[in-house]
Design an enzyme around this catalytic site. Structure first.
Site, PDB file in Angstrom:
ATOM      1  N   ASN A  30      32.677  32.123  34.070  1.00  0.00           N
ATOM      2  CA  ASN A  30      33.335  32.979  34.499  1.00  0.00           C
ATOM      3  C   ASN A  30      32.810  34.135  35.768  1.00  0.00           C
ATOM      4  O   ASN A  30      31.685  34.078  35.667  1.00  0.00           O
ATOM      5  CB  ASN A  30      34.501  34.591  33.944  1.00  0.00           C
ATOM      6  CG  ASN A  30      33.096  34.996  32.943  1.00  0.00           C
ATOM      7  OD1 ASN A  30      32.746  36.181  33.269  1.00  0.00           O
ATOM      8  ND2 ASN A  30      33.271  34.709  31.552  1.00  0.00           N
ATOM      9  N   ARG A  31      33.117  35.063  36.371  1.00  0.00           N
ATOM     10  CA  ARG A  31      33.171  36.076  37.561  1.00  0.00           C
ATOM     11  C   ARG A  31      31.931  36.873  36.960  1.00  0.00           C
ATOM     12  O   ARG A  31      31.417  37.686  38.915  1.00  0.00           O
ATOM     13  CB  ARG A  31      34.286  36.327  38.340  1.00  0.00           C
ATOM     14  CG  ARG A  31      34.701  35.046  39.182  1.00  0.00           C
ATOM     15  CD  ARG A  31      36.008  35.344  40.313  1.00  0.00           C
ATOM     16  NE  ARG A  31      37.150  34.433  40.459  1.00  0.00           N
ATOM     17  CZ  ARG A  31      36.609  33.409  40.996  1.00  0.00           C
ATOM     18  NH1 ARG A  31      35.360  33.357  41.469  1.00  0.00           N
ATOM     19  NH2 ARG A  31      37.478  32.469  41.326  1.00  0.00           N
TER      20      ARG A  31
END
Ligand code: C5P
Length: 216
Positions: A30-31
């Site tokens: 994820n970011r």
């Protein structure tokens, strides 16, 4: 050299994303940049706490005076948190992947032109919820909640569901993931504090000050 109200206190902080392996070369991610969690680890250490920072895969340098444990997956993160106990303070900032691939392939999955790899997902352990029920539960357990809507309502529900003491709710409808600033609300049993838009380093300092007031 300022005051060290957290001298003698042990803290464990998680930060960053987790990587959940699919095969030896691929993963789910994820970011999360890890910036907010790293800043909190640094701010707690600056107040004198003995800090273990359990970091998922990020490119950030370790803050000074912090014990850094690098992990990849949620299950490794859970083990590292467990290994950091006993602790007085836990701040779980990591964006832990909700799911992992049920069975990591031992060799690289091949594109055979016909079928697609059947990826079955499994739920990851909820490190924050487990720690909140742990028999060596830290005295103060703080979670984060990234929300895009009804930020405070969702955070209050999460506080009850996870069994932690405080939730720092952040509004990620804007440019927060990976950005320098953060807009948070501190949700406790006593109510909700709305903090202004602040650099992540300042959110960290304020939170560390609040933690020191609670635990010193
Ligand atoms: O449920 P949700 O992911 O929104 O909860 C966020 C909070 O729970 C964060 O403090 C995060 O670090 C923690 N968490 C965790 N383990 C998980 C999922 C979330 O510790 N598997």
């Amino acid at each position: 050299e300022g005051a060290r109200p957290l001298a003698g206190k042990r803290a464990v902080v998680t930060a960053g994303p987790t990587h959940e392996p699919i095969d030896p070369v691929r993963y789910i991610a994820n970011r999360s940049s890890g910036r907010q969690g790293f800043a909190i680890a640094e701010a707690l250490a600056a107040l004198g706490a003995d800090v273990t920072l359990v970091a998922g895969p990020v490119t950030l340098p370790a803050p000074r005076n912090v014990r850094r444990i690098d992990v990849e997956s949620a299950r490794e993160m859970r083990q590292a948190v467990e290994d950091a106990l006993p602790a007085d303070i836990a701040v779980m900032v990591a964006a832990v992947a909700d799911w992992r691939v049920a069975e990591e392939a031992p060799t690289k999955l091949k594109k055979d032109g016909a079928s697609l790899p059947p990826l079955t997902l499994a739920e990851n352990p909820d490190i924050l919820a487990e720690l909140s029920m742990h028999d060596r539960r830290p005295r103060l357990v703080v979670g984060f909640a990234a929300e895009t809507d009804n930020v405070v309502d969702h955070a209050s529900a999460k506080l009850a569901r996870k069994g932690c003491d405080w939730i720092v709710a952040n509004d990620v409808s804007g440019d927060v993931m990976g950005g320098a600033d953060n807009r948070v609300h501190l949700v406790t049993a006593g109510g909700v504090e709305d903090w202004p838009d602040l650099p992540k380093s300042e959110v960290a300092r304020r939170l560390a000050d609040r933690i020191a007031k609670e635990c010193a």
